[in-house]
Write a protein that holds these residues in place. Structure first.
Motif, short mmCIF file in Angstrom:
data_model
loop_
_atom_site.label_atom_id
_atom_site.label_comp_id
_atom_site.label_asym_id
_atom_site.label_seq_id
_atom_site.Cartn_x
_atom_site.Cartn_y
_atom_site.Cartn_z
N PHE A 139 0.83 -1.20 0.00
CA PHE A 139 0.00 0.00 0.00
C PHE A 139 0.87 1.25 0.00
CE2 PHE A 139 -2.55 3.37 1.83
CZ PHE A 139 -3.80 3.19 1.24
N GLN A 140 1.93 1.27 0.82
CA GLN A 140 2.80 2.44 0.88
C GLN A 140 3.52 2.66 -0.44
OE1 GLN A 140 2.44 4.47 3.22
NE2 GLN A 140 1.40 3.18 4.73
N ASN A 141 3.88 1.58 -1.10
CA ASN A 141 4.50 1.70 -2.42
C ASN A 141 3.55 2.37 -3.41
OD1 ASN A 141 6.93 0.57 -1.64
ND2 ASN A 141 6.38 -1.50 -2.30
N LEU A 142 2.29 1.94 -3.40
CA LEU A 142 1.30 2.57 -4.26
C LEU A 142 1.09 4.04 -3.89
CD1 LEU A 142 -1.40 -0.26 -4.49
CD2 LEU A 142 0.05 0.55 -6.34
N LYS A 143 1.07 4.29 -2.62
CA LYS A 143 0.89 5.66 -2.14
C LYS A 143 2.01 6.56 -2.62
CE LYS A 143 -1.80 8.15 0.66
NZ LYS A 143 -3.25 8.29 0.44
N ASN A 144 3.21 6.00 -2.71
CA ASN A 144 4.38 6.78 -3.11
C ASN A 144 4.63 6.78 -4.62
OD1 ASN A 144 4.97 7.44 -0.42
ND2 ASN A 144 6.12 5.53 -0.11
N GLY A 145 3.68 6.20 -5.36
CA GLY A 145 3.76 6.29 -6.80
C GLY A 145 4.35 5.11 -7.52
N PHE A 146 4.71 4.07 -6.79
CA PHE A 146 5.22 2.87 -7.46
C PHE A 146 4.06 2.10 -8.08
CE2 PHE A 146 8.40 3.85 -4.26
CZ PHE A 146 9.56 3.80 -5.01
N GLY A 147 4.28 1.56 -9.26
CA GLY A 147 3.21 0.90 -9.99
C GLY A 147 2.89 -0.49 -9.49
N MET A 148 1.77 -1.04 -10.00
CA MET A 148 1.34 -2.41 -9.71
C MET A 148 1.04 -3.10 -11.03
SD MET A 148 -1.75 -3.72 -7.20
CE MET A 148 -0.85 -3.45 -5.67
N THR A 149 1.31 -4.37 -11.10
CA THR A 149 1.19 -5.09 -12.37
C THR A 149 -0.26 -5.33 -12.79
OG1 THR A 149 1.33 -7.21 -11.21
CG2 THR A 149 3.40 -6.24 -12.02
N PHE A 150 -1.18 -5.49 -11.83
CA PHE A 150 -2.59 -5.76 -12.10
C PHE A 150 -2.76 -6.99 -13.00
CE2 PHE A 150 -2.29 -1.12 -11.51
CZ PHE A 150 -3.11 -0.97 -10.42
N LYS A 152 -2.54 -10.46 -11.31
CA LYS A 152 -2.77 -11.64 -10.49
C LYS A 152 -4.21 -11.63 -9.98
CE LYS A 152 2.08 -12.29 -9.17
NZ LYS A 152 3.03 -12.41 -8.05
N ASP A 153 -4.43 -11.02 -8.82
CA ASP A 153 -5.79 -10.90 -8.27
C ASP A 153 -6.28 -9.50 -8.62
OD1 ASP A 153 -5.54 -13.48 -7.13
OD2 ASP A 153 -4.43 -12.62 -5.45
N VAL A 154 -6.71 -9.31 -9.85
CA VAL A 154 -6.86 -7.97 -10.42
C VAL A 154 -7.90 -7.12 -9.70
CG1 VAL A 154 -6.00 -8.56 -12.71
CG2 VAL A 154 -8.41 -8.93 -12.18
N VAL A 155 -9.01 -7.70 -9.26
CA VAL A 155 -10.03 -6.92 -8.58
C VAL A 155 -9.48 -6.36 -7.27
CG1 VAL A 155 -12.28 -7.00 -7.43
CG2 VAL A 155 -11.96 -8.11 -9.64
N PHE A 156 -8.80 -7.20 -6.50
CA PHE A 156 -8.22 -6.73 -5.25
C PHE A 156 -7.12 -5.72 -5.51
CE2 PHE A 156 -5.40 -6.75 -1.62
CZ PHE A 156 -6.29 -6.70 -0.55
N GLU A 157 -6.33 -5.91 -6.55
CA GLU A 157 -5.23 -4.99 -6.85
C GLU A 157 -5.76 -3.61 -7.24
OE1 GLU A 157 -3.30 -7.30 -9.79
OE2 GLU A 157 -2.17 -8.51 -8.35
N TYR A 158 -6.82 -3.56 -8.03
CA TYR A 158 -7.42 -2.27 -8.38
C TYR A 158 -8.07 -1.63 -7.16
CZ TYR A 158 -6.71 -2.36 -13.43
OH TYR A 158 -6.15 -2.32 -14.68
N PHE A 159 -8.65 -2.46 -6.30
CA PHE A 159 -9.22 -1.94 -5.05
C PHE A 159 -8.13 -1.32 -4.19
CE2 PHE A 159 -9.59 -3.25 -0.52
CZ PHE A 159 -10.51 -2.30 -0.12
N MET A 160 -6.99 -1.97 -4.04
CA MET A 160 -5.89 -1.43 -3.25
C MET A 160 -5.38 -0.13 -3.87
SD MET A 160 -2.21 -3.16 -2.21
CE MET A 160 -2.88 -4.30 -0.99
N TYR A 161 -5.27 -0.10 -5.18
CA TYR A 161 -4.81 1.11 -5.86
C TYR A 161 -5.79 2.27 -5.61
CZ TYR A 161 -3.64 4.38 -9.59
OH TYR A 161 -3.31 5.51 -10.30
N PHE A 162 -7.09 1.98 -5.73
CA PHE A 162 -8.10 3.01 -5.49
C PHE A 162 -8.01 3.55 -4.06
CE2 PHE A 162 -12.38 3.97 -3.85
CZ PHE A 162 -12.70 5.06 -4.66
N MET A 163 -7.86 2.64 -3.08
CA MET A 163 -7.78 3.06 -1.69
C MET A 163 -6.53 3.90 -1.43
SD MET A 163 -10.54 2.06 -0.24
CE MET A 163 -10.05 2.58 1.39
N SER A 164 -5.44 3.60 -2.13
CA SER A 164 -4.21 4.38 -1.96
C SER A 164 -4.36 5.80 -2.49
CB SER A 164 -3.03 3.69 -2.65
OG SER A 164 -3.13 3.79 -4.06
#
Length: 336
Positions: free
Chosen positions: A47-58, A60-72
């Motif tokens: 979460f902190q990586n996303l908050k600081n601007g590091f990307g995510m591959t989206f 694997k578990d894509v729904v959860f990954e997009y949810f985490m990105y949205f929350m960040s």
């Protein structure tokens, strides 16, 4: 037929259910970020990586990954973990209300006191959310909506492919008796050919290789909430067999005819049979959880639908206490 003696006995039960719901949301959702909660630290780093601007591959578990990105993008990590708790607990509340109506509190409490409920709200977080969403989907009356939500759960955590496959198998053939014999047959198969089936599952590539290898090969399991060992888990098998016995007793001995219960029981038997096949695997509790999240419902459902016994309300209370006692002994006493 009413399962409890009087409707007035439902009022304190419902009140307790709401209090318990709020308590669980606050106690679990506002917990501190700590190594005691295993994967919570990893989620925090991601979460902190996303908050600081590091990307995510989206990928694997894509729904959860997009949810985490949205929350960040909209809040801090504490809001993220509280929202995860809401997504874990509220679908179970909605499931209980839909299926059991005025008796919802008894089913909801059974789900909350289940073995591994706490672990999958604080450690295997996305797995826990996925199983709750799966149960919610199973409770929907609209077939297309139910299928959509069930499939959605698989994109929150890919391990849900096992109960999702069970869902579609049962949709085509809902016969608990056949699945009961299948579950029994898996025990000697696992004892004789467990290693073969473990390697076969690895070769299928159903779940990403690195994650499955961790689960099925030799790895440390210290963060799983219970001391685990590799080998044939007779203790876990006996725990699973409680649901099998209850299902057998009501469906075959008491001739309990309920289409939804037959579906839940059949899905439980199929998913648990898969775990029995790979029972010698490391992290086998994570495979077991793919059926265990339904166990509380398999046990309590017949008691809340048909009155079979005198003073059945007392029997329901005794079942809940016995179920909680096992969870307390395994997660608190034995770990200590």
């Amino acid at each position: 037929m009413s399962t409890l003696e009087t409707k007035s006995s439902l009022r304190p039960g419902s009140a307790f259910g709401f209090v318990f719901l709020v308590y669980v949301l606050l106690f679990m959702g506002l917990r501190p970020i700590s190594y005691r909660f295993g994967d919570m630290l990893i989620y925090n780093i991601q979460f902190q990586n996303l908050k600081n601007g590091f990307g995510m591959t989206f990928k694997k578990d894509v729904v959860f990954e997009y949810f985490m990105y949205f929350m960040s993008r909209i809040g801090d990590v504490y809001l993220f973990f509280f929202t995860c708790c809401v997504l874990y607990v509220l679908p179970l509340y909605a499931f209980s209300k839909k299926i059991f109506q005025e008796y919802w509190a008894f089913a909801f409490v059974m789900l909350m006191i289940s073995f591994s409920f706490w672990s999958y709200g604080t450690n295997g977080i996305r797995n826990g959310i996925a199983t709750s969403i799966f149960l919610y989907g199973c409770s929907r009356s609209n077939r297309f909506l139910a299928i959509f939500i069930v499939i959605l759960s698989m994109y929150i955590h890919k391990s849900l492919i096992i109960p999702v496959a069970a869902y579609f198998i049962v949709m085509m053939y809902n016969n608990p008796k056949a699945y009961f014999y299948f579950w029994l047959a898996c025990i000697p198969l696992s004892l004789l050919l467990g290693g073969f089936f473990t390697n076969l599952f690895l070769s299928l590539g159903i779940v990403e290789q690195d994650r499955v290898t961790v689960y099925l090969d030799d790895f440390n399991q210290a963060s799983e909430g219970v001391k685990l060992k590799v080998g044939f888990r007779w203790d876990f098998l006996l725990y699973s067999a409680v649901g099998v016995f209850v299902g057998w007793y009501f469906v075959f001995k008491k001739k309990f005819e309920d289409k939804f219960y037959h579906r839940i029981l059949s899905m439980y038997l199929i998913a648990n049979a898969f775990w029995v096949i790979v029972i010698k695997a490391n992290y086998s509790n994570r495979f077991a959880y793919l059926s265990w999240f339904m166990l509380g419902i398999v046990i309590i459902y017949p008691f809340l639908k048909v009155k079979y016994f005198t003073n059945q309300n007392r029997i329901i209370a005794a079942v809940c206490i016995a179920y909680f006692t096992f969870t307390y002994l395994l997660e608190i006493v034995l770990i200590s």
